[in-house]
Design an enzyme around this catalytic site. Structure first.
Site, PDB file in Angstrom:
ATOM      1  N   ASP A   1     -23.167   8.375 -10.513  1.00 38.99           N
ATOM      2  CA  ASP A   1     -23.654   7.024 -10.190  1.00 38.99           C
ATOM      3  C   ASP A   1     -22.815   6.475  -9.041  1.00 38.99           C
ATOM      4  O   ASP A   1     -21.700   6.946  -8.797  1.00 38.99           O
ATOM      5  CB  ASP A   1     -23.589   6.111 -11.426  1.00 38.99           C
ATOM      6  CG  ASP A   1     -22.178   5.978 -11.974  1.00 38.99           C
ATOM      7  OD1 ASP A   1     -21.321   5.413 -11.269  1.00 38.99           O
ATOM      8  OD2 ASP A   1     -21.926   6.447 -13.104  1.00 38.99           O
TER       9      ASP A   1
ATOM     10  N   SER B   1      -7.416   1.831  -3.875  1.00 39.37           N
ATOM     11  CA  SER B   1      -6.166   2.223  -3.225  1.00 39.37           C
ATOM     12  C   SER B   1      -5.290   3.078  -4.119  1.00 39.37           C
ATOM     13  O   SER B   1      -4.533   3.905  -3.630  1.00 39.37           O
ATOM     14  CB  SER B   1      -5.347   0.969  -2.919  1.00 39.37           C
ATOM     15  OG  SER B   1      -5.545   0.550  -1.621  1.00 39.37           O
TER      16      SER B   1
ATOM     17  N   GLU C   1       0.799  -1.217   0.000  1.00 37.19           N
ATOM     18  CA  GLU C   1       0.000   0.000   0.000  1.00 37.19           C
ATOM     19  C   GLU C   1       0.836   1.273   0.000  1.00 37.19           C
ATOM     20  O   GLU C   1       0.635   2.169  -0.816  1.00 37.19           O
ATOM     21  CB  GLU C   1      -0.941  -0.003   1.209  1.00 37.19           C
ATOM     22  CG  GLU C   1      -1.914   1.157   1.211  1.00 37.19           C
ATOM     23  CD  GLU C   1      -2.860   1.117   0.036  1.00 37.19           C
ATOM     24  OE1 GLU C   1      -3.568   0.111  -0.113  1.00 37.19           O
ATOM     25  OE2 GLU C   1      -2.885   2.082  -0.744  1.00 37.19           O
TER      26      GLU C   1
ATOM     27  N   ASP D   1       0.951   4.200  -2.948  1.00 34.82           N
ATOM     28  CA  ASP D   1       0.523   5.573  -2.672  1.00 34.82           C
ATOM     29  C   ASP D   1       1.648   6.572  -2.933  1.00 34.82           C
ATOM     30  O   ASP D   1       1.446   7.609  -3.576  1.00 34.82           O
ATOM     31  CB  ASP D   1       0.091   5.709  -1.197  1.00 34.82           C
ATOM     32  CG  ASP D   1      -1.098   4.826  -0.846  1.00 34.82           C
ATOM     33  OD1 ASP D   1      -1.745   4.301  -1.770  1.00 34.82           O
ATOM     34  OD2 ASP D   1      -1.379   4.651   0.355  1.00 34.82           O
TER      35      ASP D   1
ATOM     36  N   GLY E   1     -24.186  10.919 -15.858  1.00 38.28           N
ATOM     37  CA  GLY E   1     -24.211  11.737 -14.643  1.00 38.28           C
ATOM     38  C   GLY E   1     -23.639  10.948 -13.469  1.00 38.28           C
ATOM     39  O   GLY E   1     -22.955   9.941 -13.651  1.00 38.28           O
TER      40      GLY E   1
ATOM     41  N   ASP F   1     -17.514  11.636 -17.951  1.00 36.89           N
ATOM     42  CA  ASP F   1     -18.568  10.773 -17.414  1.00 36.89           C
ATOM     43  C   ASP F   1     -18.228   9.308 -17.721  1.00 36.89           C
ATOM     44  O   ASP F   1     -17.791   8.998 -18.824  1.00 36.89           O
ATOM     45  CB  ASP F   1     -19.906  11.167 -18.064  1.00 36.89           C
ATOM     46  CG  ASP F   1     -21.104  10.665 -17.276  1.00 36.89           C
ATOM     47  OD1 ASP F   1     -20.903   9.993 -16.236  1.00 36.89           O
ATOM     48  OD2 ASP F   1     -22.238  10.940 -17.703  1.00 36.89           O
TER      49      ASP F   1
END
Ligand SMILES: *[C@@H]1O[C@H](CO)[C@@H](O)[C@H](O)[C@H]1NC(C)=O
Ligand SMILES: *[C@@H]1O[C@H](CO)[C@@H](O)[C@H](O)[C@H]1NC(C)=O
Ligand SMILES: *[C@@H]1O[C@H](CO)[C@@H](O)[C@H](O)[C@H]1NC(C)=O
Ligand SMILES: *[C@@H]1O[C@H](CO)[C@@H](O)[C@H](O)[C@H]1NC(C)=O
Ligand SMILES: *[C@@H]1O[C@H](CO)[C@@H](O)[C@H](O)[C@H]1NC(C)=O
Ligand SMILES: *[C@@H]1O[C@H](CO)[C@@H](O)[C@H](O)[C@H]1NC(C)=O
Length: 621
Positions: free
Chosen positions: A600, A537, A301, A305, A598, A579
């Site tokens: 969701d 992540s 992780e 990052d 739009g 979108d």
């Protein structure tokens, strides 16, 4: 080990003698009833009546009912005060519990119950009232039964009262938590929103798509953005070509928990290949509660990052890593490191936290972890409510919190937990959808994951991830905020699967994610080689990098960082987003939700069109 072994001393007879003259006849309010003991714990035995408990009453904070209006005053793009963030001192002062709360609880203990006033301690700023009393006394004043709970065979032991407790009504309204009662803490679960593999970098497939696949460096240049997502793919997808100019004035951070660590040699391997100007650049590690990057640990992780944020922002922006140590509720440790008062009110960290308001804050903090499932539960609801409000309070100082929306679709966590008869079940065939905290907190910007469709390029519309279901849905703990109401109602009325009743998902809850970015298959260097990995992540730090760049550009124009961005994100014209309309996020025996034109609940408002999003934020005050 029992929770408080050193405190077992024999007090003489019960000190609780009711002073009848001052006894108020206030009805009692029952709090925190829970049908079963906290998950991961089993009932071991009744607690010894002579065991001494350090009992802590956490008082209700003042002015919390105004938190939303304070935040909207500085974060609603139409507000004349947009960007006028508060000082930390003003935050602390505004939310400090009232003197009335302190006095009421103190007077109940001392005057009504006759407890020696020397034993009752009011903590620092008047956030908590604490006293050491025996189990027998605590049972008496709280109307509770204390038990010892055990984690697994011969495991850790804790004390608490899972059946709840009661307080006189006039006291109850001033008290947020009494600890220890129903909160025992939870055993550590795998809480990160990325791909987990038992042999990092070895390319071994775990069940389902949750794999981290090794890839040879020589093959990488041959792969398209549908097969291997590099920094250049991300730049092309979102038109992100930005060089920071504000230097030390700006800040951005990633938060790492548990044993998630990085090694500089991996960063260098990644940068040599994809961003040579960064070779030997180190992130600034800020250790919280003795968090360390020393092995042993998992590299997945933190490495993901850090490589993404440093890689996207380049050498002109320093990146901070908040490395949080091994504490019971690590998210509380992160929050307390920026807000000393949260140290006192943190209800669950047994040993007490030591890093209290002593760490530097950053303008943007990216969190690719989840901490609690979002459903109504006496053990969970108060914790996520309190944590979420703390995110909001710190947002008043101008912090943007960015979190991954999860990799379990409409279910909670990678174990795809859903609610069946009020209890969480792993991988059930049916059940109610379960959200996750902190993504479900309205003061956090939740980021879902997209991919380039097979055979397509960075110039084509992305789809919701298919390698894993991107997390999204509706909170049960936080109501639907005004700023997202129009787009969420549009989705629920026109696009949501009509066969899902109100028992499946909560139409009146805060809906997430807010936005999305690519989350699979991300190229990183980890454990000495290259791997294809990803998850929401990856999406969170990618989006956090864009917010950091927006802050940089605003600072350069003499403006303030953006802070809490959700009201602004929903106010912008849809052309600032790409979108995403293709994909689903299955879970709980269903196909989950479907992406739609739009907003969701898989991809949010869409992925950013960076130059347009930047322009929209530059136009704000
Ligand atoms: C309770 O006892 C512990 C251990 O003796 C002590 O450190 C602590 O200060 C006491 N707390 C109060 C409120 O008296
Ligand atoms: C990054 O941090 C280092 C060490 O504190 C400092 O020398 C350098 O000027 C910083 N760079 C920027 C762009 O702020
Ligand atoms: C952190 O380290 C300090 C000093 O090494 C130690 O006193 C303290 O107990 C440690 N805290 C935790 C939470 O491990
Ligand atoms: C969604 O994307 C997949 C993968 O590219 C494609 O096979 C499918 O036809 C698309 N669906 C729609 C409705 O466009
Ligand atoms: C649905 O959300 C609302 C608003 O947060 C909450 O009051 C309600 O209890 C939730 N319903 C369920 C069944 O959890
Ligand atoms: C709606 O959900 C049900 C149950 O999961 C499923 O059988 C059905 O195909 C879905 N309908 C649509 C239009 O996706």
């Amino acid at each position: 080990m029992v929770a408080f072994p050193k405190l077992i001393l024999c007090l003489a007879t019960l000190a609780v003698s009711v002073a009848s003259t001052s006894l108020r006849t206030s009805p009692r309010v029952t709090r925190g009833f829970r049908r079963s003991v906290a998950r991961g714990w089993s009932l071991h035995r009744r607690a010894d009546p002579d065991t001494v408990l350090p009992l802590k009453f956490t008082l209700v904070q003042s002015n919390l009912e105004n938190l939303d209006s304070y935040l909207l005053d500085i974060a609603d793009p139409h507000s004349p005060n947009y960007g006028n963030h508060w000082s930390y001192a003003k935050v602390a002062e505004t939310f400090r519990p009232s003197k009335e709360s302190v006095d009421t609880v103190h007077s109940w203990l001392v005057d009504d119950l006759g407890i020696d006033s020397h034993k009752v301690q009011i903590n620092g700023n008047g956030d908590t009232v604490q006293l050491n009393i025996t189990v027998a006394e605590a049972e008496n004043i709280l109307g509770a039964e204390y038990y010892i709970y055990r984690a697994g065979e011969g495991g850790d032991e804790r004390i608490g009262c899972h059946e709840g407790y009661s307080l006189p009504e006039h006291v109850s309204k001033h008290v947020d938590f009494v600890w220890p009662t129903i909160h025992l803490g939870r055993p550590s679960l795998n809480r990160r929103d990325g791909f987990v593999s038992s042999t990092p970098g070895a390319g071994q497939a775990a069940p389902g798509p949750r794999i981290k696949k090794a890839v040879e460096k020589s093959k990488l240049p041959l792969l398209g953005c549908d097969e291997a997502v590099t920094l250049d793919c991300l730049r092309d997808l979102y038109n992100f070509h930005y060089t920071p100019v504000s230097g030390k004035k700006n800040s951005v951070a990633v938060a790492e928990f548990e044993e998630e660590i990085f090694q500089q040699s991996d960063l260098n391997l990644f940068f040599e290949t994809y961003e040579p100007s960064l070779v030997d650049f180190e992130p600034k590690v800020v250790s919280i509660e003795n968090g360390t990057v020393a092995p042993p640990g998992d590299f997945g992780e933190a490495t993901l990052d850090i490589e993404l944020v440093m890689g996207l922002l380049g050498p002109k922006q320093n990146v901070t890593v908040y490395q949080v140590g091994d504490v019971e509720q690590p998210i509380d440790a992160l929050l307390a490191a920026f807000d000393a008062s949260y140290c006192n009110i943190d209800p669950v960290n047994e040993q007490g936290l030591t890093d209290c308001g002593n760490k530097p804050r950053s303008n943007v903090v990216s969190i690719s972890y989840h901490f609690e499932p979002d459903f109504i539960d006496p053990g969970i609801t108060p914790i996520v409510q309190r944590g979420c409000r703390e995110f909001g309070k710190l947002s008043l100082t101008g912090i943007t919190w960015v979190a991954s929306s999860g990799d379990g679709g409409v279910a909670y966590s990678q174990a795809e937990e859903c609610l069946v008869d009020g209890e969480l079940e792993f991988f059930p065939d049916e059940g109610s959808f379960v959200g996750q905290f902190p993504a479900s907190c309205p003061y956090v910007t939740a980021v879902g994951a997209t991919s380039v469709a097979p055979g397509k390029s960075a110039n084509d519309p992305e789809i919701a991830t298919t390698a894993f279901p991107s997390g999204g849905g509706f909170s049960n703990n936080f109501p639907l905020p005004k700023w997202q109401e129009v787009v969420v109602k549009n989705y629920v009325e026109n696009f949501a699967n009509k066969s899902y009743g109100p028992d499946i998902y909560n139409r009146s809850g805060r809906a997430y994610p807010d936005v999305s970015t690519n989350g699979f298959p991300t190229v990183i260097a980890e454990g000495g080689g290259f791997v294809l990995t990803g998850g929401t992540s990856a999406s969170a730090p990618i989006f956090a990098s864009f917010v950091a760049a927006i802050n940089d550009a605003r600072l350069a124009r003499g403006k303030r960082p953006v802070g809490w961005i959700n009201p602004a994100l929903y106010s912008f014209s849809s052309h600032v987003y790409n979108d995403v309309t293709n994909g689903t996020n299955p879970g709980c025996g269903t196909d989950g939700f479907s992406a739609a034109p739009g907003w969701d609940p898989i991809t949010g408002l869409g992925t950013p069109n960076f130059p347009k999003l930047l322009q929209a934020f530059l136009e704000l005050r």
